[in-house]
Design a protein around this motif. Structure first.
Motif, PDB file in Angstrom:
ATOM      1  N   GLU A  70       3.149   0.909  -3.924  1.00  0.00           N
ATOM      2  CA  GLU A  70       2.711   2.723  -4.434  1.00  0.00           C
ATOM      3  C   GLU A  70       3.516   3.279  -5.080  1.00  0.00           C
ATOM      4  O   GLU A  70       3.251   3.484  -6.121  1.00  0.00           O
ATOM      5  CB  GLU A  70       3.058   3.355  -3.011  1.00  0.00           C
ATOM      6  CG  GLU A  70       2.370   5.111  -2.972  1.00  0.00           C
ATOM      7  CD  GLU A  70       2.789   5.645  -2.145  1.00  0.00           C
ATOM      8  OE1 GLU A  70       2.228   6.607  -2.067  1.00  0.00           O
ATOM      9  OE2 GLU A  70       3.548   5.321  -1.321  1.00  0.00           O
TER      10      GLU A  70
ATOM     11  N   SER B  19       0.529  -0.599  -0.080  1.00  0.00           N
ATOM     12  CA  SER B  19       0.209  -0.040   0.077  1.00  0.00           C
ATOM     13  C   SER B  19       0.303   1.276  -0.023  1.00  0.00           C
ATOM     14  O   SER B  19       0.639   1.934  -0.564  1.00  0.00           O
ATOM     15  CB  SER B  19      -1.038   0.062   1.381  1.00  0.00           C
ATOM     16  OG  SER B  19      -0.673   0.341   2.486  1.00  0.00           O
ATOM     17  N   ASP B  20       1.369   1.240   0.660  1.00  0.00           N
ATOM     18  CA  ASP B  20       2.964   2.563   1.369  1.00  0.00           C
ATOM     19  C   ASP B  20       3.941   2.158   0.205  1.00  0.00           C
ATOM     20  O   ASP B  20       4.882   3.737   1.016  1.00  0.00           O
ATOM     21  CB  ASP B  20       2.902   2.850   2.594  1.00  0.00           C
ATOM     22  CG  ASP B  20       1.392   3.568   3.279  1.00  0.00           C
ATOM     23  OD1 ASP B  20       0.144   3.642   2.424  1.00  0.00           O
ATOM     24  OD2 ASP B  20       0.890   2.487   3.527  1.00  0.00           O
TER      25      ASP B  20
END
Length: 248
Positions: A126, A121-122
């Protein structure tokens, strides 16, 4: 259950994506704004597996263990955690391939899957989802993380272990005393091999000897199957002799 050697486990999460049309024209049943692209699930993304894999190779199938700073017990058990994709039953998944020295406990697995989700996610993911993948008719962005993503599913990859048979010790045979009779030598060598449960080798040796057409070549062939005065020394003996060479 204790396991010896390296174990391979895959953590799978279904990929999603967005396809942006070059013409910005969607089918009639597409009701969302064009700026968000047409959403694709893992089944639909399977049609783009080849181009996604190529883009992934350009981006880098990173080993996520190089960024992991969690439990030391996990660091001791996981050799590598490489991100790639996997097509399973026609669905394209994000896949973290684990090489393990030892299986993770339930608590360790929970900690590590949370770490993977965070990377998707990050972190690593990403960066990847921002890459525009050119496909027929438009541009594709692929997401390893999405809001409705389920807990990574774990699959153990079974690697078939082919047992290696211990090399049978060759029976010994002396050429001295056979009066140069190749058939007598071949017969004695064949008998020794059969007693050593090497019947197939005995048949092979006899066939090669009879086809050789040369007395000395026949002796060398026999010396491959039984240990004779012409047989080369065992590998370990040869290594030892090399080490014992006098210094000049």
């Amino acid at each position: 259950m204790e396991e010896k050697g390296t174990m391979h486990v895959h953590l799978l999460t279904e990929l999603t994506g967005n396809l942006y049309s070059e013409e910005s024209e969607w089918e009639e049943d597409w009701s969302e704004s064009d700026e968000y692209g047409m959403p694709l699930d893992g089944t639909e993304l399977a049609d783009y597996e080849e181009v996604i894999r190529e883009e992934l190779e350009r981006y880098g199938e990173d080993d996520l263990m190089q960024y992991f700073d969690g439990s030391e017990s996990i660091q001791g058990k996981i050799q590598s955690a490489v991100v790639t994709i996997e097509n399973k039953d026609g669905i394209l998944y994000g896949c973290t391939k684990l090489e393990l020295n030892e299986f993770l406990s339930q608590e360790e697995l929970q900690e590590f899957t949370e770490y993977i989700t965070g990377q998707y996610s990050d972190g690593w993911g990403e960066g990847f989802e921002q890459r525009d993948i050119k496909v027929d008719g438009g541009t594709l962005n692929v997401h390893f993380w999405h809001p409705d993503m389920e807990q990574p599913k774990m699959y153990e990859k079974k690697t078939e272990q082919i047992p290696t048979k211990p090399e049978k010790q060759r029976p010994k045979l002396q050429f001295l005393g056979h009066d140069g009779n190749i058939f007598s030598i071949m017969g004695d060598a064949s008998t020794l091999l059969k007693k050593n449960k090497q019947t197939a080798e005995a048949k092979e040796m006899c066939k090669r000897v009879l086809e050789s057409g040369d007395y000395y070549k026949a002796l060398l062939i026999i010396s491959e199957y039984v240990e004779t005065e012409l047989s080369p020394p065992p590998k370990e003996n040869r290594k030892a002799k090399k080490k014992q060479q006098p210094e000049r």
